[in-house]
Design an enzyme around this catalytic site. Structure first.
Site, PDB file in Angstrom:
ATOM      1  N   ARG A 121       4.111  13.914   4.817  1.00 18.36           N
ATOM      2  CA  ARG A 121       3.210  13.788   6.391  1.00 18.36           C
ATOM      3  C   ARG A 121       4.006  13.567   7.456  1.00 18.36           C
ATOM      4  O   ARG A 121       5.190  12.780   7.418  1.00 18.36           O
ATOM      5  CB  ARG A 121       2.106  12.630   6.006  1.00 18.36           C
ATOM      6  N   LYS A 136       4.819   4.754  -5.354  1.00 20.64           N
ATOM      7  CA  LYS A 136       4.447   5.839  -4.887  1.00 20.64           C
ATOM      8  C   LYS A 136       4.988   6.748  -5.975  1.00 20.64           C
ATOM      9  O   LYS A 136       6.079   6.993  -6.537  1.00 20.64           O
ATOM     10  CB  LYS A 136       5.026   6.314  -3.788  1.00 20.64           C
ATOM     11  N   ARG A 154       2.604  -4.445   2.441  1.00 16.71           N
ATOM     12  CA  ARG A 154       3.667  -5.546   2.822  1.00 16.71           C
ATOM     13  C   ARG A 154       3.215  -6.794   3.649  1.00 16.71           C
ATOM     14  O   ARG A 154       2.494  -6.555   4.789  1.00 16.71           O
ATOM     15  CB  ARG A 154       4.686  -4.704   3.673  1.00 16.71           C
TER      16      ARG A 154
END
Length: 320
Positions: free
Chosen positions: A118, A183, A318
């Site tokens: 992306r 991920k 985070r």
């Protein structure tokens, strides 16, 4: 592809995971041992873990199951399947052929030289470690009907992987798969078309299967491999076939039911449901509790202003 023929032959010789002497490889390839050494260095730059032991020769760190059209089609049907070992981008390959391919056509690669994610980011694509797969789909309802499609694709891939024993796979809005907050896979949906006409969609996926640690050092976020999420994985050809079949069926369901038919399935798989998150939208940061998605694919965040839908941005844990 011709310029890679020698290298691909060398990979096929090494794919058994056994030692092969430089002399034997040279004879098979019609080149000197010095030339074999140069070719091995190129393959190492592609991300292949090849090592050399004096007196024994060259060996892959582990046997490699190479992808083939025949092996994938032995597990599933496909409208049009291309297996291209070395490619710039599987998505771009299909985008360049929009209008020439049947809906459901698939391109699979071993190594992407210009894989992308992306927002134009690079997608790291070492040879043979992962799965790089793109599917072309003609959506008759048009481009407006494609809203939320990356969410639907995420659900499809997560459910397919769970069916193979990877129970802990989850989805991250809007286009990632996660395992234990790291991920595992990324999804990139690109489309072309005109208002009032069918939408031409190219749905790309990069799935980490056994990414070497050294290859992932440049990745700026936590990542993981499918081998960590599943004790007994099928071979890569069967895995590709499973994902192709699930994706085609899911896209057919999406055409019939729209996003409404997937909201419950998404929320069941949502890695961040009911967790405090930050939504990053350029310089703007919104903090809140993730409450799933609505029927337009927007992220629902519970903030001080109440329950607010957001279409753009990226979720981050985070600092939460």
């Amino acid at each position: 592809m011709k310029e890679h023929k020698t290298r691909l032959t060398l990979i096929s010789l090494l794919a058994d995971g056994q030692f092969h002497s430089g002399e034997a490889l040279g004879e098979a390839l019609g080149m000197s041992r010095a030339a074999v050494s140069k070719q091995v260095k190129v393959l190492q730059s592609w991300g292949l873990d090849i090592y050399r032991v004096q007196g024994k020769g060259y060996c892959l760190a582990a046997p490699l199951e190479l992808l083939t059209v025949e092996r994938i089609l032995s597990h599933t049907a496909c409208a049009d399947l291309s297996v291209i070992p070395v490619i710039d981008s599987t998505n771009q390959y299909l985008l360049d052929r929009v209008g020439q391919l049947p809906s459901g056509a698939v391109c699979v690669a071993e190594y992407q030289q210009a894989g992308r994610g992306r927002r134009g980011r690079q997608w790291l694509s070492p040879f043979g470690s992962n799965l790089y797969l793109s599917m072309y789909w003609r959506l008759e309802a048009g481009m407006a009907a494609a809203m939320g499609l990356s969410l639907v694709v995420g659900v499809a891939i997560a459910e397919a992987l769970q069916s193979l024993g990877a129970d802990g796979i989850r989805v991250k809005w809007p286009n990632d798969l996660y395992y234990q907050d790291k991920k595992l896979a990324g999804i990139l949906v690109e489309m072309t078309g005109q208002a009032g006409d069918a939408a031409h969609l190219v749905i790309g996926m990069g799935l980490n299967i056994a990414m070497p640690e050294q290859e992932g050092e440049s990745i700026e976020q936590g990542w993981t491999n499918l081998t960590q999420a599943c004790d007994t994985l099928p071979g890569r050809n069967q895995l590709a076939a499973t994902l192709i079949a699930k994706l085609a069926q899911t896209l057919t369901d999406y055409e019939e039911k729209g996003l409404d038919g997937f909201i419950e399935r998404w929320n069941r798989l949502d890695n961040f449901l009911n967790r405090p998150v930050k939504l990053l939208m350029g310089p703007r940061v919104v903090e809140g509790i993730a409450r799933g998605i609505n029927n337009q694919g927007a992220l629902l965040l519970e903030t001080e202003e109440g329950l607010v839908p957001y279409i753009g941005g990226e979720i981050s844990l985070r600092g939460c």
